[in-house]
Design a protein around this motif. Structure first.
Motif, PDB file in Angstrom:
ATOM      1  N   TYR A   1       0.810  -1.223   0.000  1.00 44.64           N
ATOM      2  CA  TYR A   1       0.000   0.000   0.000  1.00 44.64           C
ATOM      3  C   TYR A   1       0.845   1.276   0.000  1.00 44.64           C
ATOM      4  CZ  TYR A   1      -4.285  -2.627  -0.074  1.00 44.64           C
ATOM      5  OH  TYR A   1      -5.313  -3.452  -0.486  1.00 44.64           O
ATOM      6  N   THR A   2       2.155   1.135  -0.358  1.00 46.59           N
ATOM      7  CA  THR A   2       2.931   2.334  -0.690  1.00 46.59           C
ATOM      8  C   THR A   2       3.220   2.374  -2.197  1.00 46.59           C
ATOM      9  OG1 THR A   2       5.103   1.288  -0.368  1.00 46.59           O
ATOM     10  CG2 THR A   2       4.079   2.281   1.577  1.00 46.59           C
ATOM     11  N   ASP A   3       2.788   1.342  -2.930  1.00 46.78           N
ATOM     12  CA  ASP A   3       3.035   1.275  -4.380  1.00 46.78           C
ATOM     13  C   ASP A   3       1.757   1.667  -5.123  1.00 46.78           C
ATOM     14  OD1 ASP A   3       3.646   0.688  -6.991  1.00 46.78           O
ATOM     15  OD2 ASP A   3       3.700  -1.493  -6.704  1.00 46.78           O
ATOM     16  N   ARG A   4       1.692   2.899  -5.577  1.00 44.31           N
ATOM     17  CA  ARG A   4       0.442   3.396  -6.173  1.00 44.31           C
ATOM     18  C   ARG A   4       0.110   2.692  -7.490  1.00 44.31           C
ATOM     19  NH1 ARG A   4       1.807   9.406  -8.599  1.00 44.31           N
ATOM     20  NH2 ARG A   4       3.415   8.735 -10.069  1.00 44.31           N
ATOM     21  N   ALA A   5       1.138   2.079  -8.122  1.00 44.06           N
ATOM     22  CA  ALA A   5       0.891   1.420  -9.407  1.00 44.06           C
ATOM     23  C   ALA A   5       0.071   0.143  -9.250  1.00 44.06           C
ATOM     24  CB  ALA A   5       2.217   1.098 -10.095  1.00 44.06           C
ATOM     25  N   THR A   6       0.072  -0.442  -8.056  1.00 47.18           N
ATOM     26  CA  THR A   6      -0.695  -1.686  -7.870  1.00 47.18           C
ATOM     27  C   THR A   6      -1.818  -1.559  -6.827  1.00 47.18           C
ATOM     28  OG1 THR A   6       0.970  -2.445  -6.281  1.00 47.18           O
ATOM     29  CG2 THR A   6       1.163  -3.275  -8.543  1.00 47.18           C
ATOM     30  N   CYS A   7      -1.617  -0.710  -5.808  1.00 44.91           N
ATOM     31  CA  CYS A   7      -2.574  -0.752  -4.688  1.00 44.91           C
ATOM     32  C   CYS A   7      -3.953  -0.225  -5.068  1.00 44.91           C
ATOM     33  CB  CYS A   7      -2.025  -0.034  -3.458  1.00 44.91           C
ATOM     34  SG  CYS A   7      -2.012   1.760  -3.569  1.00 44.91           S
ATOM     35  N   VAL A   8      -4.038   0.521  -6.163  1.00 45.49           N
ATOM     36  CA  VAL A   8      -5.346   1.052  -6.556  1.00 45.49           C
ATOM     37  C   VAL A   8      -6.171   0.027  -7.342  1.00 45.49           C
ATOM     38  CG1 VAL A   8      -4.426   3.404  -6.610  1.00 45.49           C
ATOM     39  CG2 VAL A   8      -4.530   2.088  -8.738  1.00 45.49           C
ATOM     40  N   ILE A   9      -5.524  -1.040  -7.789  1.00 47.41           N
ATOM     41  CA  ILE A   9      -6.144  -1.957  -8.751  1.00 47.41           C
ATOM     42  C   ILE A   9      -6.947  -3.083  -8.091  1.00 47.41           C
ATOM     43  CG2 ILE A   9      -5.640  -3.595 -10.635  1.00 47.41           C
ATOM     44  CD1 ILE A   9      -4.406  -1.123 -11.520  1.00 47.41           C
ATOM     45  N   PHE A  10      -6.332  -3.710  -7.061  1.00 44.21           N
ATOM     46  CA  PHE A  10      -6.837  -5.025  -6.652  1.00 44.21           C
ATOM     47  C   PHE A  10      -7.848  -4.968  -5.520  1.00 44.21           C
ATOM     48  CE2 PHE A  10      -2.640  -5.806  -8.580  1.00 44.21           C
ATOM     49  CZ  PHE A  10      -3.031  -6.666  -9.589  1.00 44.21           C
ATOM     50  N   GLY A  11      -8.801  -5.926  -5.596  1.00 48.38           N
ATOM     51  CA  GLY A  11      -9.789  -6.105  -4.539  1.00 48.38           C
ATOM     52  C   GLY A  11      -9.926  -7.584  -4.217  1.00 48.38           C
ATOM     53  N   ASP A  12     -10.715  -7.888  -3.181  1.00 42.00           N
ATOM     54  CA  ASP A  12     -10.870  -9.264  -2.708  1.00 42.00           C
ATOM     55  C   ASP A  12     -12.283  -9.779  -3.008  1.00 42.00           C
ATOM     56  OD1 ASP A  12      -8.350  -8.899  -1.606  1.00 42.00           O
ATOM     57  OD2 ASP A  12      -9.116  -8.396   0.387  1.00 42.00           O
ATOM     58  N   GLY A  13     -12.414 -11.103  -3.075  1.00 45.76           N
ATOM     59  CA  GLY A  13     -13.742 -11.696  -3.241  1.00 45.76           C
ATOM     60  C   GLY A  13     -13.658 -13.083  -3.839  1.00 45.76           C
ATOM     61  N   ALA A  14     -14.830 -13.692  -4.014  1.00 50.37           N
ATOM     62  CA  ALA A  14     -14.888 -15.038  -4.581  1.00 50.37           C
ATOM     63  C   ALA A  14     -16.176 -15.228  -5.361  1.00 50.37           C
ATOM     64  CB  ALA A  14     -14.816 -16.084  -3.465  1.00 50.37           C
ATOM     65  N   GLY A  15     -16.084 -16.058  -6.393  1.00 50.79           N
ATOM     66  CA  GLY A  15     -17.268 -16.458  -7.160  1.00 50.79           C
ATOM     67  C   GLY A  15     -17.182 -17.952  -7.412  1.00 50.79           C
ATOM     68  N   ALA A  16     -18.348 -18.577  -7.545  1.00 55.10           N
ATOM     69  CA  ALA A  16     -18.348 -20.035  -7.697  1.00 55.10           C
ATOM     70  C   ALA A  16     -19.416 -20.466  -8.696  1.00 55.10           C
ATOM     71  CB  ALA A  16     -18.613 -20.699  -6.350  1.00 55.10           C
ATOM     72  N   ALA A  17     -19.228 -21.655  -9.267  1.00 54.30           N
ATOM     73  CA  ALA A  17     -20.213 -22.211 -10.201  1.00 54.30           C
ATOM     74  C   ALA A  17     -20.255 -23.723 -10.034  1.00 54.30           C
ATOM     75  CB  ALA A  17     -19.854 -21.849 -11.639  1.00 54.30           C
ATOM     76  N   VAL A  18     -21.465 -24.268 -10.134  1.00 55.52           N
ATOM     77  CA  VAL A  18     -21.646 -25.726 -10.107  1.00 55.52           C
ATOM     78  C   VAL A  18     -21.847 -26.193 -11.542  1.00 55.52           C
ATOM     79  CG1 VAL A  18     -23.102 -27.634  -9.332  1.00 55.52           C
ATOM     80  CG2 VAL A  18     -22.612 -25.729  -7.790  1.00 55.52           C
ATOM     81  N   ILE A  19     -21.099 -27.232 -11.891  1.00 50.29           N
ATOM     82  CA  ILE A  19     -21.056 -27.707 -13.277  1.00 50.29           C
ATOM     83  C   ILE A  19     -21.538 -29.162 -13.341  1.00 50.29           C
ATOM     84  CG2 ILE A  19     -19.459 -28.121 -15.215  1.00 50.29           C
ATOM     85  CD1 ILE A  19     -18.593 -25.493 -14.520  1.00 50.29           C
TER      86      ILE A  19
END
Ligand code: UT7
Length: 329
Positions: free
Chosen positions: A152-170
């Protein structure tokens, strides 16, 4: 394989941390601006996990929703594939931790490492099990907590990423619905365009490796941007040929949510109009392998997917890896 079995998605789910990090929050942390972030990426805010939440926390919540919607019990699953580059631990796989929490006793479980292309890779692998008739109920998950690897001192990457999950049953379908075509590709020559050097066998965790910030994401964003657009377009044209369709047949394009400008450039080059593209990057940021299944679940809940529609997924990520898949709903 001469049968007509196709991998069909019959239930989806997603889960996001409650905590939100806005562009104005970031303005207070690094030298950046809301205007720069929106113009260059399309992102306004992203969800960030608390210290007591893990990749499996969101993966299990997303998976449970997908199972409920599919009407499949965890105990009926044959296979769990968790696409992640943010495992709960180095060992065992996050898929095994998810299996235990779901109570999916019969399922084989493994992680798949393909970064932002993880969901398309997992779908493609699941399809092989379906077509070879070796698994009938498969859970695929894209789950990431990239905030744990962001400097979170690197402005080139810290603005981009977020957390979460998605799932699918096949499950297998023989009625013409399901996966029409998919291609997955990689080029490890570009490994150092997006990587986390520390924490593996090359740079195990030491005081020095932590002081040198080797456990943080390093990214050559501008270079990746150009390769991403080119490769995503090329692989999309391959799946169009495989499925004998054209861009005009696509009802809904769900690109990996890396950058609004990448999604727009890909759609523009493929000739897919804006109203057929789905994006949620403004609210969710780049959640790597989770971005496509989160977006897909949102589309389904919003009624944007109808029986017979042709959906297209396309992604690009660290490795570098990329891929495209076409699904008839
Ligand atoms: O998830 C899949 C894999 N990842 C990707 O596909 C990422 C692809 N790349 C991108 O999305 C974009 O390249 C970024 C959003 C990462 C960066 O946008 P860009 O338009 O390529 O910017 P840039 O890296 O060329 O940097 C332009 C300027 C630089 O300043 P100078 O050298 O021109 O003075 C950067 O230092 O913008 C500066 N900059 C920032 N300024 C304000 C970089 N990050 C920031 C920032 N706030 N957060």
């Amino acid at each position: 394989m001469t049968n007509n079995l196709r991998a069909a998605i019959i239930g989806t789910g997603h889960s996001l941390p409650e905590k939100i990090l806005t562009n104005s929050d970031l303005e207070r942390i690094v030298e950046t601006s809301d205007e720069w972030i929106i113009t260059r990426t399309g992102i306004k805010e992203r969800h960030i996990a608390r210290a007591d939440e893990f990749t499996s926390t969101f993966a299990v919540a997303a998976a449970q929703q997908a199972l409920d919607r599919a009407g499949v019990k965890a105990s009926e699953l044959d296979l769990i594939i968790c696409a992640t580059v943010c495992p709960d631990m180095a060992l065992p796989s996050t898929a095994c931790l998810i299996q235990s929490q779901l109570g999916a006793k019969r399922a084989a479980a493994f992680d798949l490492v393909a970064a932002c292309s993880g969901f398309i890779y997992a779908l493609t692998v699941a399809d092989q099990f379906i077509r070879s008739n070796t698994a009938k109920r498969i859970l695929i998950i894209g789950a990431e907590l990239l905030s744990r690897y962001v400097d979170y001192t690197d402005r080139a990457t810290c603005v981009i990423f977020g957390d979460g999950a998605g799932a699918a049953v096949i499950v297998p379908k023989e009625d013409g619905s399901g996966l029409l075509a998919s291609r997955i590709q990689s080029d490890g020559d570009y490994a150092e365009y997006l990587y986390i050097p520390g924490g593996g066998t090359r740079h195990p965790a030491t005081y020095e490796s932590v002081d040198s910030k080797l456990h943080y994401i390093k990214m050559k964003g501008n270079e990746l941007f150009k390769i991403a657009v080119r490769n995503m377009c090329e692989v999309s044209n391959l799946v169009f040929d495989d499925a004998k369709i054209t861009a005009g047949d696509i009802n809904l394009l769900i690109p990996h949510q890396a950058n609004q400008r990448i999604a727009d450039a890909v759609a523009d080059r493929l000739g897919i109009p804006q109203e057929k593209i789905y994006g949620n990057i403004a609210r969710i940021g780049n959640t790597s392998s989770a971005s496509i299944p989160i977006a897909l679940d949102e589309c389904i809940k919003a009624g944007r997917v109808k029986s017979g529609d042709i959906l297209m997924f396309v992604s690009f990520g660290a490795g570098v890896t990329w891929g495209s898949a076409l699904v008839r709903w």
